[in-house]
Design a protein around this motif. Structure first.
Motif, PDB file in Angstrom:
ATOM      1  N   ILE A  22      55.387  34.612 -44.024  1.00  0.00           N
ATOM      2  CA  ILE A  22      53.793  34.745 -43.406  1.00  0.00           C
ATOM      3  C   ILE A  22      54.020  36.021 -42.860  1.00  0.00           C
ATOM      4  N   HIS A  23      54.839  36.017 -41.981  1.00  0.00           N
ATOM      5  CA  HIS A  23      54.785  37.558 -41.261  1.00  0.00           C
ATOM      6  C   HIS A  23      55.037  38.774 -42.135  1.00  0.00           C
ATOM      7  N   GLY A  24      55.763  38.437 -42.918  1.00  0.00           N
ATOM      8  CA  GLY A  24      55.997  39.904 -43.883  1.00  0.00           C
ATOM      9  C   GLY A  24      54.912  39.994 -44.744  1.00  0.00           C
ATOM     10  N   THR A  25      54.160  39.089 -45.078  1.00  0.00           N
ATOM     11  CA  THR A  25      53.007  39.063 -45.832  1.00  0.00           C
ATOM     12  C   THR A  25      51.943  39.854 -44.926  1.00  0.00           C
ATOM     13  N   LEU A  26      51.831  39.492 -43.754  1.00  0.00           N
ATOM     14  CA  LEU A  26      50.625  40.085 -42.867  1.00  0.00           C
ATOM     15  C   LEU A  26      50.959  41.360 -42.437  1.00  0.00           C
ATOM     16  N   ARG A  27      52.331  41.643 -42.429  1.00  0.00           N
ATOM     17  CA  ARG A  27      52.842  43.135 -42.174  1.00  0.00           C
ATOM     18  C   ARG A  27      52.403  44.032 -43.495  1.00  0.00           C
ATOM     19  N   THR A  28      52.665  43.541 -44.544  1.00  0.00           N
ATOM     20  CA  THR A  28      52.088  44.379 -45.585  1.00  0.00           C
ATOM     21  C   THR A  28      50.688  44.556 -45.992  1.00  0.00           C
ATOM     22  N   LEU A  35      50.457  52.144 -40.447  1.00  0.00           N
ATOM     23  CA  LEU A  35      51.537  52.704 -39.823  1.00  0.00           C
ATOM     24  C   LEU A  35      52.406  53.260 -40.891  1.00  0.00           C
ATOM     25  N   GLY A  36      52.292  52.889 -42.190  1.00  0.00           N
ATOM     26  CA  GLY A  36      53.286  53.386 -43.118  1.00  0.00           C
ATOM     27  C   GLY A  36      54.240  52.511 -43.201  1.00  0.00           C
ATOM     28  N   SER A  37      55.127  52.330 -44.338  1.00  0.00           N
ATOM     29  CA  SER A  37      56.073  51.243 -44.731  1.00  0.00           C
ATOM     30  C   SER A  37      57.299  51.156 -43.774  1.00  0.00           C
ATOM     31  N   ILE A  38      57.747  52.459 -43.247  1.00  0.00           N
ATOM     32  CA  ILE A  38      58.979  52.028 -42.478  1.00  0.00           C
ATOM     33  C   ILE A  38      58.786  51.793 -41.030  1.00  0.00           C
ATOM     34  N   ARG A  39      57.707  52.515 -40.572  1.00  0.00           N
ATOM     35  CA  ARG A  39      57.081  52.029 -39.092  1.00  0.00           C
ATOM     36  C   ARG A  39      56.745  50.638 -39.023  1.00  0.00           C
ATOM     37  N   ALA A  40      56.037  50.283 -40.110  1.00  0.00           N
ATOM     38  CA  ALA A  40      55.545  48.646 -40.208  1.00  0.00           C
ATOM     39  C   ALA A  40      56.744  47.850 -40.171  1.00  0.00           C
ATOM     40  N   ARG A  41      57.797  48.263 -41.051  1.00  0.00           N
ATOM     41  CA  ARG A  41      59.057  47.383 -41.085  1.00  0.00           C
ATOM     42  C   ARG A  41      59.992  47.382 -39.793  1.00  0.00           C
ATOM     43  N   GLN A  42      59.821  48.510 -39.036  1.00  0.00           N
ATOM     44  CA  GLN A  42      60.636  48.600 -37.603  1.00  0.00           C
ATOM     45  C   GLN A  42      59.944  47.824 -36.515  1.00  0.00           C
ATOM     46  N   LEU A  43      58.660  48.056 -36.508  1.00  0.00           N
ATOM     47  CA  LEU A  43      57.926  47.051 -35.599  1.00  0.00           C
ATOM     48  C   LEU A  43      57.883  45.580 -35.820  1.00  0.00           C
ATOM     49  N   SER A  44      58.107  45.343 -37.139  1.00  0.00           N
ATOM     50  CA  SER A  44      58.396  44.033 -37.803  1.00  0.00           C
ATOM     51  C   SER A  44      59.400  43.334 -37.360  1.00  0.00           C
ATOM     52  N   VAL A  45      60.614  44.166 -37.096  1.00  0.00           N
ATOM     53  CA  VAL A  45      61.901  43.495 -36.591  1.00  0.00           C
ATOM     54  C   VAL A  45      61.789  42.857 -35.156  1.00  0.00           C
ATOM     55  N   PHE A  46      60.855  43.538 -34.325  1.00  0.00           N
ATOM     56  CA  PHE A  46      60.848  43.213 -33.055  1.00  0.00           C
ATOM     57  C   PHE A  46      59.832  42.108 -33.007  1.00  0.00           C
ATOM     58  N   THR A  47      58.737  41.998 -33.872  1.00  0.00           N
ATOM     59  CA  THR A  47      57.842  40.858 -33.822  1.00  0.00           C
ATOM     60  C   THR A  47      58.567  39.672 -34.318  1.00  0.00           C
TER      61      THR A  47
END
Length: 145
Positions: A22-28, A35-47
């Motif tokens: 669910i988190h990954g879907t919301l990020r996408t 933010l762009g794909s890489i920045r969003a994925r980086q932030l996503s690691v912390f969340t």
């Protein structure tokens, strides 16, 4: 690791994977366009780390079991058991992530970017946090048994 604890650890991992999906879907949907794909994925690691820790915090006592549950006492999972749980979660997560990626047509190069520090990938930190989370949650929840 006693079988009862293993079963509970697997159930918690399933809960984590559902939450992370669910988190990954919301990020996408919301973060990647902004933010762009890489920045969003980086932030996503912390969340994601916060999500995993929160789920583990609330389920660690259940994983420990009780008098009719696993053989270890309620207040004390051995550190080796905690790290075995974390290791299991990491292996299962890697299998899940790469299987899902391949089924969605992602290339190995794209999937491995998330683990490559030189390309901004921070997933190794996320997996390290996942590995340690059962031990951390058990240690700090033990004081509150």
């Amino acid at each position: 690791m006693p079988l009862a604890i293993l079963k509970r650890a697997l159930a918690v991992w399933l809960l984590i994977i559902v939450a992370e999906s669910i988190h990954g879907t919301l990020r996408t949907i919301f973060l990647e366009p902004a933010l762009g794909s890489i920045r969003a994925r980086q932030l996503s690691v912390f969340t994601a780390t916060i999500i995993i820790f929160t789920i583990t915090w609330f389920t660690i006592r259940w994983m420990r079991g009780g008098p009719s549950g696993p053989s270890e006492p309620v207040g004390a999972l051995a550190p080796s058991t905690c790290f075995a749980i974390g290791g299991l979660w990491v292996v299962l997560t890697l299998i899940f992530e790469f299987s899902l990626g391949l089924s969605l047509g992602m290339s190995w190069a794209r999937m491995l970017e998330d683990y490559d520090l030189s390309k901004g990938g921070l997933m190794l930190f996320g997996l390290a946090a996942m590995f340690a989370t059962p031990w951390v949650a058990n240690r700090y929840r033990k004081a509150n048994v």
